[in-house]
Design an enzyme around this catalytic site. Structure first.
Site, PDB file in Angstrom:
ATOM      1  N   LYS A 103       0.888  -1.186   0.018  1.00  0.00           N
ATOM      2  CA  LYS A 103      -0.015  -0.130   0.019  1.00  0.00           C
ATOM      3  C   LYS A 103       0.927   1.344  -0.109  1.00  0.00           C
ATOM      4  CE  LYS A 103      -4.649   0.762   0.417  1.00  0.00           C
ATOM      5  NZ  LYS A 103      -5.772   0.154  -0.267  1.00  0.00           N
ATOM      6  N   VAL A 204     -21.295   7.099   1.704  1.00  0.00           N
ATOM      7  CA  VAL A 204     -21.998   6.791   0.152  1.00  0.00           C
ATOM      8  C   VAL A 204     -20.964   7.491  -1.057  1.00  0.00           C
ATOM      9  CG1 VAL A 204     -24.170   6.313   0.778  1.00  0.00           C
ATOM     10  CG2 VAL A 204     -23.364   8.765   0.565  1.00  0.00           C
ATOM     11  N   GLY A 205     -19.736   7.202  -0.792  1.00  0.00           N
ATOM     12  CA  GLY A 205     -18.814   7.828  -1.668  1.00  0.00           C
ATOM     13  C   GLY A 205     -18.721   6.968  -2.919  1.00  0.00           C
ATOM     14  N   GLY A 208     -19.725   3.210  -1.470  1.00  0.00           N
ATOM     15  CA  GLY A 208     -21.085   3.147  -0.517  1.00  0.00           C
ATOM     16  C   GLY A 208     -22.380   3.454  -1.725  1.00  0.00           C
TER      17      GLY A 208
END
Length: 381
Positions: A103, A204-205, A208
């Site tokens: 990462k 809710v990006g 989401g």
């Protein structure tokens, strides 16, 4: 400090999980291990400050996204990248991929600090690792950014469709979370359908809002929250029947059957678990457990936790498929297997009398150990 491509570069080599305070989902059984390599990257002219962490290459080159985020300190960024890279190793292992865990984080505000020069400088660092780390999108980065990074590095995936890539990896991330949620519903309610169930989605990006699409299509009743009011409004314009509340505290207090954390990590802390009404936790966020022991708190309260790095692996399945020439049908079919993998983990957890997070860790560690040993066989070349 050494000079690489005219950039400031520091490679720490192996770093143990105890060298910095970390928390998260993967490794909850107590096996944190040692990161193979951690690289600190800086370029004064472009303003780049980044950290690349490689947890393991036992299954193959490490694969994981680049997060662009305004961390409060370098220590906070280091804690996050160590945690995220370890989780990627477990995620890739259980997704059946021939990739280890890696990462990267770029320290800064992407809305203000992201430039072509900065992304290309970062690409030089990715290239300097010679393929030990392959990058992709994450919070704060998009497929268009991967196209810029790829101008300096061959080891980039998650690119735009126009440049031969798979495009937005949140498509299969959300699909995989939905499959994991179906498995959890099967385990708890005896049916994989969410019809008639009330699901609370935090965040809710990118992922989401797509998860909401799947839930509404399946007949679920959905309530959401997000720190970004525009994100909530976008969902409600598309699905007027979706309800909204102010924040996480209000969401978990709702009479919901399923809690779906899809924002940043650490949402499952002591207070959240204590106040939760849901029977199931299954969401797209990485590293949902705020600290070790939360998985036992959930189990003690009779709340079924679908390990985050199992159910949210659809995105990495999508970008990994791109490396071999992307085929959406093939990638989607592999992401659909998240349903079976999640059910298998619930079954193992019940048989062994441990929380699902521990069962998932053990299964991932077994594959890393067994396949890693095979890959160590000398081929005489």
């Amino acid at each position: 400090m050494t000079d690489v491509f005219g950039l400031s570069h520091k490679d720490t080599g192996p770093v143990t999980g105890n060298d910095v305070s970390t928390a998260g989902s993967a490794g909850t059984s107590g096996t944190q291990g040692v990161h193979e390599q951690v690289v600190f990257c800086a370029d004064e002219h472009s303003g780049l400050r980044a950290i690349i962490a490689i947890y393991s290459t036992a299954l193959g080159p490490s694969l994981g996204g680049t997060r662009f985020y305004p961390y409060a300190s370098e220590q906070a960024a280091l804690a996050d990248v160590l945690n995220l890279s370890r989780a990627m190793a477990y995620k890739n292992a259980l997704a059946g991929l021939d990739h280890g865990g890696g990462k990267a984080v770029i320290i800064g505000d992407p809305s203000r600090d992201k430039t072509e020069a900065l992304l290309r400088a970062y690409g030089r660092f990715v290239q300097s690792l010679g393929g030990r780390y392959l990058t992709a999108c994450d919070v704060g980065t998009y497929s268009e950014d991967m196209d810029v990074i790829a101008r300096e590095s061959r080891y980039v995936t998650g690119r735009t469709v126009a440049n031969g890539g798979a495009g937005d990896s949140s498509i299969l991330t959300a699909y995989g979370v939905f499959q994991g949620m179906r498995a959890a519903a099967e385990h708890v309610y005896g049916t994989p359908s969410l019809r008639g169930r009330r699901v609370g989605v935090e965040g809710v990006g990118k992922v989401g809002h797509r998860l909401v699409d799947h839930l509404v299509e399946d007949g679920a009743e959905v309530v959401v929250c997000d720190v970004n009011e525009q994100a909530v409004e976008r969902v409600r314009r598309r699905h007027p029947q979706v309800a909204a509340v102010a924040g996480r505290a209000e969401l978990i207090a709702e009479p919901i059957d399923v809690f779906a954390p899809c924002a940043l990590g650490g949402s499952l802390d002591d207070d959240t678990v204590a106040g939760m009404n849901a029977r199931i936790v299954c969401g797209g966020a990485n590293n949902q457990l705020a600290h070790a022991g939360v998985e036992k708190q959930l189990a003690d309260r009779g709340i079924l936790y679908a390990p985050d790095y199992v159910v949210n692996s659809g995105g990495v399945i999508q970008v990994a498929d791109e490396i071999h020439g992307f085929n959406m049908d093939r990638a989607r079919a592999k992401a659909a297997q998240i349903y079976d993998t999640t059910l298998k983990i619930f079954r193992i957890a019940a048989e062994e009398g441990v929380p699902p997070a521990v069962a998932a860790d053990r299964l991932a560690e077994r594959r890393m150990s067994e396949v890693g040993r095979i890959r160590a066989i000398w081929l005489g070349q």
